[in-house]
Enzyme design. Sequence first.
Site, PDB file in Angstrom:
ATOM      1  N   ARG B 321      35.444  40.671   3.207  1.00 29.44           N
ATOM      2  CA  ARG B 321      36.726  39.859   2.618  1.00 29.44           C
ATOM      3  C   ARG B 321      37.887  40.756   2.193  1.00 29.44           C
ATOM      4  O   ARG B 321      38.865  40.644   2.459  1.00 29.44           O
ATOM      5  CB  ARG B 321      36.393  38.808   1.943  1.00 29.44           C
ATOM      6  CG  ARG B 321      35.714  37.994   2.743  1.00 29.44           C
ATOM      7  CD  ARG B 321      35.352  36.367   1.893  1.00 29.44           C
ATOM      8  NE  ARG B 321      34.726  35.533   2.729  1.00 29.44           N
ATOM      9  CZ  ARG B 321      33.985  34.660   2.210  1.00 29.44           C
ATOM     10  NH1 ARG B 321      33.871  34.239   1.256  1.00 29.44           N
ATOM     11  NH2 ARG B 321      33.490  33.577   3.169  1.00 29.44           N
ATOM     12  N   HIS B 465      38.743  35.127  10.533  1.00 23.76           N
ATOM     13  CA  HIS B 465      37.299  35.473  10.599  1.00 23.76           C
ATOM     14  C   HIS B 465      36.942  36.057   8.962  1.00 23.76           C
ATOM     15  O   HIS B 465      37.637  35.850   8.248  1.00 23.76           O
ATOM     16  CB  HIS B 465      37.113  36.950  11.414  1.00 23.76           C
ATOM     17  CG  HIS B 465      37.788  38.109  11.120  1.00 23.76           C
ATOM     18  ND1 HIS B 465      37.762  39.281  11.750  1.00 23.76           N
ATOM     19  CD2 HIS B 465      39.213  38.149  10.490  1.00 23.76           C
ATOM     20  CE1 HIS B 465      38.925  40.296  11.331  1.00 23.76           C
ATOM     21  NE2 HIS B 465      39.575  39.567  10.826  1.00 23.76           N
ATOM     22  N   GLU B 466      35.657  36.107   8.836  1.00 24.18           N
ATOM     23  CA  GLU B 466      35.106  36.380   7.548  1.00 24.18           C
ATOM     24  C   GLU B 466      35.621  35.116   6.711  1.00 24.18           C
ATOM     25  O   GLU B 466      35.677  35.488   5.393  1.00 24.18           O
ATOM     26  CB  GLU B 466      35.582  37.909   6.878  1.00 24.18           C
ATOM     27  CG  GLU B 466      35.680  38.788   7.843  1.00 24.18           C
ATOM     28  CD  GLU B 466      34.133  39.103   8.387  1.00 24.18           C
ATOM     29  OE1 GLU B 466      33.168  38.615   8.117  1.00 24.18           O
ATOM     30  OE2 GLU B 466      34.130  40.094   9.497  1.00 24.18           O
ATOM     31  N   GLY B 467      35.454  33.875   7.129  1.00 25.47           N
ATOM     32  CA  GLY B 467      35.604  32.640   6.076  1.00 25.47           C
ATOM     33  C   GLY B 467      37.118  32.539   6.502  1.00 25.47           C
ATOM     34  O   GLY B 467      38.103  33.243   6.060  1.00 25.47           O
ATOM     35  N   GLN B 472      38.256  30.027   2.213  1.00 22.22           N
ATOM     36  CA  GLN B 472      38.350  30.711   1.042  1.00 22.22           C
ATOM     37  C   GLN B 472      39.160  29.794  -0.198  1.00 22.22           C
ATOM     38  O   GLN B 472      38.726  29.744  -1.233  1.00 22.22           O
ATOM     39  CB  GLN B 472      39.455  31.596   1.306  1.00 22.22           C
ATOM     40  CG  GLN B 472      39.487  32.605   2.269  1.00 22.22           C
ATOM     41  CD  GLN B 472      37.993  33.461   2.217  1.00 22.22           C
ATOM     42  OE1 GLN B 472      37.959  33.938   0.973  1.00 22.22           O
ATOM     43  NE2 GLN B 472      37.442  33.802   3.027  1.00 22.22           N
TER      44      GLN B 472
END
Lengths: 613, 613
Positions: B321, B465-467, B472
Amino acid sequence: MTTGKTVLQRKLLPVLDFMLHDWLKVEELTSRNRFEEHSRETFDELLNAASEVAANKFEPAYRLSDEQEPYMADGEVVTPKESHLAFEAYRDLGILAASHDVEFGGMHLPRAVDLASRIIFAASGHNLVPAMLTDANASLLVEHGTETQKRVFAVPELAFRWTGTMCLSESQAGSSLADITTSAVPDGAGHESDPLGPRYRITGNKMWISGGEYDLTENIIHLVLAKIPHEDGTVDPSTKGISLFIVPKVLVDEESRLLERNDVTLVSLNHKLGHRGTPNAALTFGDGTHTPRGSRGAIGYLVGSPGDGLRQMFHMMNAARIEIGVAASSLGMAGFATALDYAKDRRQGRPRAATGKDSSQPQVPIIEHADVKRMLLAQKAYAEGGTALALYAARLLDDQSTGSPAEAERASVLLEILTPIVKSWPSEWCLEANSLAIQVLGGAGYTRDWPVEMYWRDQRLNMIHEGTHGIQALDLLGRKVRMDAGAHLGALGVEVRGTIDAAKRIGLRAEADALSGAWDELLVTTVQAWSTGDPAEALVNATPYLQGFGHVVAAWIHLDLAVAATHSDHSEAPGRIAAMKYFFAYELPRIGAWLGVVARREALCRDVNPDSL
Amino acid sequence: MTTGKTVLQRKLLPVLDFMLHDWLKVEELTSRNRFEEHSRETFDELLNAASEVAANKFEPAYRLSDEQEPYMADGEVVTPKESHLAFEAYRDLGILAASHDVEFGGMHLPRAVDLASRIIFAASGHNLVPAMLTDANASLLVEHGTETQKRVFAVPELAFRWTGTMCLSESQAGSSLADITTSAVPDGAGHESDPLGPRYRITGNKMWISGGEYDLTENIIHLVLAKIPHEDGTVDPSTKGISLFIVPKVLVDEESRLLERNDVTLVSLNHKLGHRGTPNAALTFGDGTHTPRGSRGAIGYLVGSPGDGLRQMFHMMNAARIEIGVAASSLGMAGFATALDYAKDRRQGRPRAATGKDSSQPQVPIIEHADVKRMLLAQKAYAEGGTALALYAARLLDDQSTGSPAEAERASVLLEILTPIVKSWPSEWCLEANSLAIQVLGGAGYTRDWPVEMYWRDQRLNMIHEGTHGIQALDLLGRKVRMDAGAHLGALGVEVRGTIDAAKRIGLRAEADALSGAWDELLVTTVQAWSTGDPAEALVNATPYLQGFGHVVAAWIHLDLAVAATHSDHSEAPGRIAAMKYFFAYELPRIGAWLGVVARREALCRDVNPDSL
């Protein structure tokens, strides 16, 4: 109207139906002479027919036109078969001329219904850009051309046998048209008495020409801005030196019959982020590739008077700016329809219970999640708000041409002040809508398996062409709100106040008060921006002003729609209330940040040293 | 540092130099044992070397990697020659392991300098995504793996001989990892005593795997989430049932020597909006295409304990992140550098004089226009603000690993609360920066002749991507601000107050007061959001909260940078003041619209009937 056969058409048609009938009352137009042949049934039939063709011919061709970009071969531009089929289907429908007079192949369709049909097409596939430009081009000739020019050029264009372009920009002159160097010199003896108009030889280079060259039509009618040199060879350096010329790709006779090639040559095609199906060309006029009638220089016919080019072109430009609002809103609707359908279908995650998540329960459709609903409501507010705004402008065009003198005057004034908003607001916020559509689909939205990324790419052009966002802002704050001592702003205020009063009467008091406060804030900001009378102070923050103004106008439109919805049992009525509630809760409060810098004439962006950037 | 040989490098290096040295004082780190071999000179040399390779190998390959998408051939993925050259140049530089221990090929580089080097690479071409993932993958093994796993797998990864992936998502389980169905069963007798770790057979399908397959490396180390069934064949339906496995594409022995192919099969590649140079794959594990050691099922080695998979993966995820923040800021910088250079060069229009425009004067560079400067200042504030935020986080990583116990504790707490912002804020606002870069270039920016449209497309992934942004937001408002009774928020408040006090001391009183008010508004909003204690009320507006929080953090970072600039004669110092002034004038006032709905727990987006959308 019927419900439409695809996800997109099923979403679009009821929205347009509510706006045209329950809100804009277009049926009332049929009491006017020009529209007396029409009825609600003829309007609905036409939109249903448009929806049918859009679903069958445009939707399937959209992705393909993105993937198979037009390419150059032997100086011609080759487009894929599906583009031809979509083009022909549109021509066969005979709908381009719909709003025009019978003598131009028209059917006296109100512009409000006409633009509603374009929303259907533009949402379904962007091959329509040449159509929009062709209509704008022909409409300019209908307004400013001679009878012969109308018959010879505008009629085939409106039949969509030929298409039209606007040739303004040159490499050194994009937004700055005074700097064009394309020249026009009289074409020998008797040039002034050519039946097609005073005949000139045009020489120069033009760029950013959508539909500038392709194999979809047998002739392309370019409207070209050029300067006629004085006798000493100098030119007027200002925009007053600009004249307008009809420059056909293929020369024609007085019966519109094709003759020899004119000296218009394709230089290159742009390879673009989006709108890949529409070739955008650089053209050279008069480089000698062709020698029409034995000598160099592209043959062009003057429209109107010398030096009147920019004023006439603005007729086309203003029409084009409203069409940009239509196109932007259409893409917003297309993305919203896709995201909404996906969110109802895609299962992911579980609602949060008081005891935490219970993973033994099945996953729920993502539309159950509040943040997904937020993203859908935002898209709805942007896309349907933009659609309403564009249709409202179209309805004003009808009043301008067929209303009583008072109605026509009111419409003209409102169009003047609203056109920068109709162009800019959907361009900015339907881009955000398309981005949110990607977000709702997540990783899938980032792939080319879904259309939302294409809508977002195509949408990005709308803040640039037909006058950038910054140009619209200067037009609004620098000209429109100051015209006739603020009379245009006052006229808009009358409409806004009318909506506020109506909203109060039906109990939407909180929103009525919010809009009233926002409108006052906008007026005060306008006064403060100009309080020193210095354009260099007032206009530093023209773009934030445009953004704040746009959101106030959108709030007004949403509230007016909600007033109409309150009196309606239409299936779309609950959605109108929801979109309005969203807009007042989440969007209208944004205006303070934009208008604040305008009101205090924040000078940072003027004074900052470029070296510190 | 030297000035860099391209437009991009000339812009980047001084910005990084100011932030690392004049602001973050990274040279002070060399007094700590771990960094004692380093000096300002070694830092600068490394960044200059990175800039050289980035300019020579990455910048030229960027557009090409966009145009020549990797494709499948015989189950393998073919990438263009230029991607191989860039990949090899990066490998030869030996920089991936730079921040690691010597035993892993590292050089004990501070993470702040390490991530600065990644900013240089990521701005110059996105082939770096596999590198980031490989580092995150190897770092997870260094943290959680056995000594043998570290030596066999992490060391070749950090040498960039092999690359690494993270395999989480399945078609029915994207953000909802509890729902994965990939299974892992013990691989026969003695499976628990395999020297590479307890050995399992993995069966299932995974998707969205960046670098999942290509011809750039001889082996790919997949880290795969899977569930180990109970003896009765059932699985734990929650995330507690998830374990983590090393699944190499090619099996290896204890000396990292390649053996036979594991049963990992490429299913398909995604065709994406952007990041086209990085293949993103769907993989099948254990479908029988290969039969390693004579039987079906991909061989995987357990990392840590069963059921501990998600916790371990979050180690990788948190690092990833921060890397997303780096990547997003880098693309913001790339677009800004392009737009700034264009604006200084492109001549168009004339300044407005009191007497109107004088068209006999030459046109001016567009950077003279206030609205263009506004768009450049916004890009500067977003891109350089994001860069500063990412470097600040990297500096915290250094304190976390090498600071005193008190410093390490402070850093851990700040990283917990800032990670959602470091990931989300640059992703959202550097997308806007890239859009503004297109706008500054106008029509040119819409063509593929310029890189800005590519930056914008590539950037769009970072909110997904990545959450996702929404994930978040839930992490921030649902967990981070509530942890330890708000202690994390309190710790951040100490930092913010410190900046406010410092700003007051040097006369930046108006901005200090504005930040103070904004911070209070954020705190009050947090309390109000949770005042009923009901997550269903508090979290409806988690995303607007994330946006408001992000802008407050960005304002704090900009003010802190400006404080440092006030004491500096660095060439970048005036720019820091300008960006800060812009942010406080134009951006910070936006927070009211976001935080207002959070504070009153606006329920519209929870309660609205999906049928009205």
